[in-house]
Design an enzyme around this catalytic site. Sequence first.
Site, short mmCIF file in Angstrom:
data_model
loop_
_atom_site.label_atom_id
_atom_site.label_comp_id
_atom_site.label_asym_id
_atom_site.label_seq_id
_atom_site.Cartn_x
_atom_site.Cartn_y
_atom_site.Cartn_z
N TRP A 6 3.77 1.49 15.03
CA TRP A 6 5.21 1.54 15.28
C TRP A 6 5.89 2.72 14.63
O TRP A 6 7.04 3.01 14.95
CB TRP A 6 5.88 0.25 14.78
N ASN A 7 5.24 3.39 13.69
CA ASN A 7 6.03 4.31 12.85
C ASN A 7 6.35 5.65 13.52
O ASN A 7 7.31 6.32 13.12
CB ASN A 7 5.37 4.50 11.48
N LYS B 63 -1.78 0.56 24.66
CA LYS B 63 -1.11 -0.60 24.06
C LYS B 63 -0.23 -0.12 22.90
O LYS B 63 -0.70 0.19 21.82
CB LYS B 63 -2.12 -1.62 23.53
N PRO B 64 1.10 -0.04 23.16
CA PRO B 64 1.99 0.38 22.07
C PRO B 64 2.18 -0.76 21.06
O PRO B 64 1.92 -1.93 21.40
CB PRO B 64 3.33 0.65 22.78
N ALA B 65 2.65 -0.44 19.88
CA ALA B 65 2.97 -1.48 18.90
C ALA B 65 4.01 -2.41 19.51
O ALA B 65 4.99 -1.95 20.11
CB ALA B 65 3.50 -0.86 17.62
N GLY C 281 -3.45 3.16 13.01
CA GLY C 281 -2.86 1.97 12.41
C GLY C 281 -3.49 1.71 11.06
O GLY C 281 -4.00 2.63 10.40
N SER C 282 -3.48 0.46 10.66
CA SER C 282 -3.97 0.13 9.31
C SER C 282 -5.51 0.21 9.26
O SER C 282 -6.19 0.02 10.27
CB SER C 282 -3.53 -1.29 8.95
N GLU D 172 -7.47 6.65 13.12
CA GLU D 172 -6.60 7.30 12.14
C GLU D 172 -5.88 6.19 11.41
O GLU D 172 -5.16 5.41 12.02
CB GLU D 172 -5.59 8.23 12.83
N CYS E 230 1.98 7.74 7.47
CA CYS E 230 0.62 7.68 6.94
C CYS E 230 0.38 8.78 5.92
O CYS E 230 -0.47 8.65 5.05
CB CYS E 230 -0.39 7.77 8.07
N GLU F 82 -1.92 1.14 -0.24
CA GLU F 82 -0.87 1.72 0.59
C GLU F 82 0.30 0.75 0.66
O GLU F 82 0.14 -0.41 1.03
CB GLU F 82 -1.41 1.97 2.00
#
Length: 480
Positions: free
Chosen positions: A153-154, A177-179, A230-231, A252, A286, A381
Site C-alpha cells: 500500500w505504501n 493484485k494491489p494492496a 511487501g513484508s 522486495e 521500505c 522494522e
Amino acid sequence: MSAVATPVVVKHLIDGEWTGDPEAERRNPARQDEVVAELAVGGASHVDAAVSAAAQAFPGWRKTPAPARGAILMRAAELLEQRKGEAAVLLCSEEGKTLAEATGEVTRATDILRFFGGEGWRIKGDALPSAVPSTEIITRKEPLGVVALITPWNFPIAIPTWKLAPALVAGNSVVMKPAAITPVSVQVLAECLQEAGLPPGVLNVVNGSGSVVGEALVRDERVAAISFTGSSEVGLEINRIGSARLARVQLEMGGKNALVVLGDADPKVAATVAAMGGWALTGQACTATSRVICTPDIHDSLVTALSDEAGGWQPGDGQDDGVKMGPVVSESQLRTDLEYIDTGKSEGAELVIGGAVASNHLFQPTVFTGVGPGMRIATEEIFGPVISVIEVADVDEAIAVTNDSAYGLSGGIVTNDLRSAMRFADEAEVGVVKINRPTTGVDLNAPFGGVKLSSSGTFREQGSVAVDFYTRLKSIYIGT
Ligand code: NDP
C-alpha cells in the site's frame, strides 16, 4: 482542500471488462468520515478467470513488436499525465501521504511508463561466435508468459508501475493484485493503459485480500513468475510456495535502514538528511531511515538539530497546505507504531521527541536515544516515523552496527571524509548506498533492491535491468 466527492467504484479488470460489485470500502486515513472507494472483493474464481484471460492474451501480445508494446506505455504515460491532478488527490486520499508526495509519485509513474516505453526499442540479445564452422549463435530475450504482480500500500501507483511496465514491454501478460487498502491508484493506471490500446486480457487486476487472491495467484500453475513487494514474512511464504513449483520469484521486502553520521558532519545538514529519510512518507517506506548511528562527538548537537527539525514535521491532513507528514495509513499500523513506543521505553531507550498520537491517525515524528544495537527498536522494522539513535565509538563500529541487521536494503552516511564514505559504500551490506543523501528516494534508471531479508537477491527492479526478471534467454544456433 480537495475531497473525493463520490467514492470511486473499484472493480476487477478481467479480459478487458470491469466486473464485480462493491463489497468493501476504503476511508481516507486523515478523514475517517470520507469514503474514498467502494470495492469489489475477489476470490479464487476471479483469479482463475484472470489467469485464463492472461494466458489467452499472451501469444498475441508476445508477437506484438516490442516497440509497439512500448508505444502503448508511452501513450498511457500521456493519459496519466493528463489525469495527474485527479490521480494525486485519489492517491493522497487512499494512502494518506501529502499531496506533494502523491503528485511526485504519479509523476514518477508517468516517467517509468516512458522509460520502459523506450526500452521497447532496446530489448536486445547477443551475437556469439561458434566453435562449429559456418555457424553463428544469437541469444534472444523471451517473455515468460503470465506473470503475477503483488504490491503493497505504501506506493500505490509507483510500485505497480515499476513492475508492470517492464513486464508488459517484455511481452508478458499480467495479473495484478494491489494492496486491498489502496486499490484506487492501480485502477487509474489500468484505465490509462486500456485507453492507450492495451489489448483485452494483457493486463488483469483482481482486488481482494492477500490470503485469498494473492495466495491463489501464487499457487496457480499457469503463473510463470511472481514479483512481490511487501513484508519479509509474506514474501518468504510466497517464495516457499512459488519456488516449489519452479515459478520465478522476485521479492522486495522490509528494511531497517541505517544512516551513519560521523563527527565531521554539519549536525544541521545531518538532521535534515535523517528527518527526510525517517519522517517523510510518515516513515512508511521500505528505505526509511530507522536507525541513526553516530559518533559521540556529534551525538548531542545532532539530537538537538533533530529536535529543531521535528517542529516542521508535525503531522496533518496530507491535502492541507504546508503539511510535510501525512497520517499513518491504518489503524493496525498505528497500533504497531504505538506498541514500538512502549517497547522502546521498556527496553530502556529514552524517548526524546514525539511518540504520541496528535489526533486520529496523526503520529508525531519520533526519536529515541540511548538505543542499544540489540534492542527490538533497533532491529525490527517499525514502518512508522520513528528514528532510533545509536551511539558508537568510531566508523569501524558504525559499519559493524549497520551490518548487524537481518535486513540490507538502503544505508547512508553523512560525512565530508571521502575515505570513510567510500569505505562505507564498500562494506555496508545493503543494495543501495546514499552518501550525504537520505536513505529514501531512488532514481528510476538505477537498479534497485537489497540483500539479506530485504530482497530475493537474484533480479533487481528498476532501470533497464528490470526487464531481466520478466525474460529468459534463448540461444539459437544458425548454420549457414
Ligand atoms: P504485506 O506483506 O502485508 O502485503 C503486501 C502485498 O501482499 C499485499 O498486496 C497483500 O495483500 C499481499 N499478501 C498478503 N498476504 C499474502 C499471501 N499469503 N499471499 C500472497 N499475497 C499476500 O506488506 P504491506 O502491504 O503491509 O507493505 C509493507 C511492507 O512492504 C513493509 O515491510 C515494507 O518494508 C515492504 N516494502 C518493501 C519495498 C521494497 O521495495 N523493498 C517497498 C515498499 C514496501 P493485502 O494486504 O491486500 O491483504
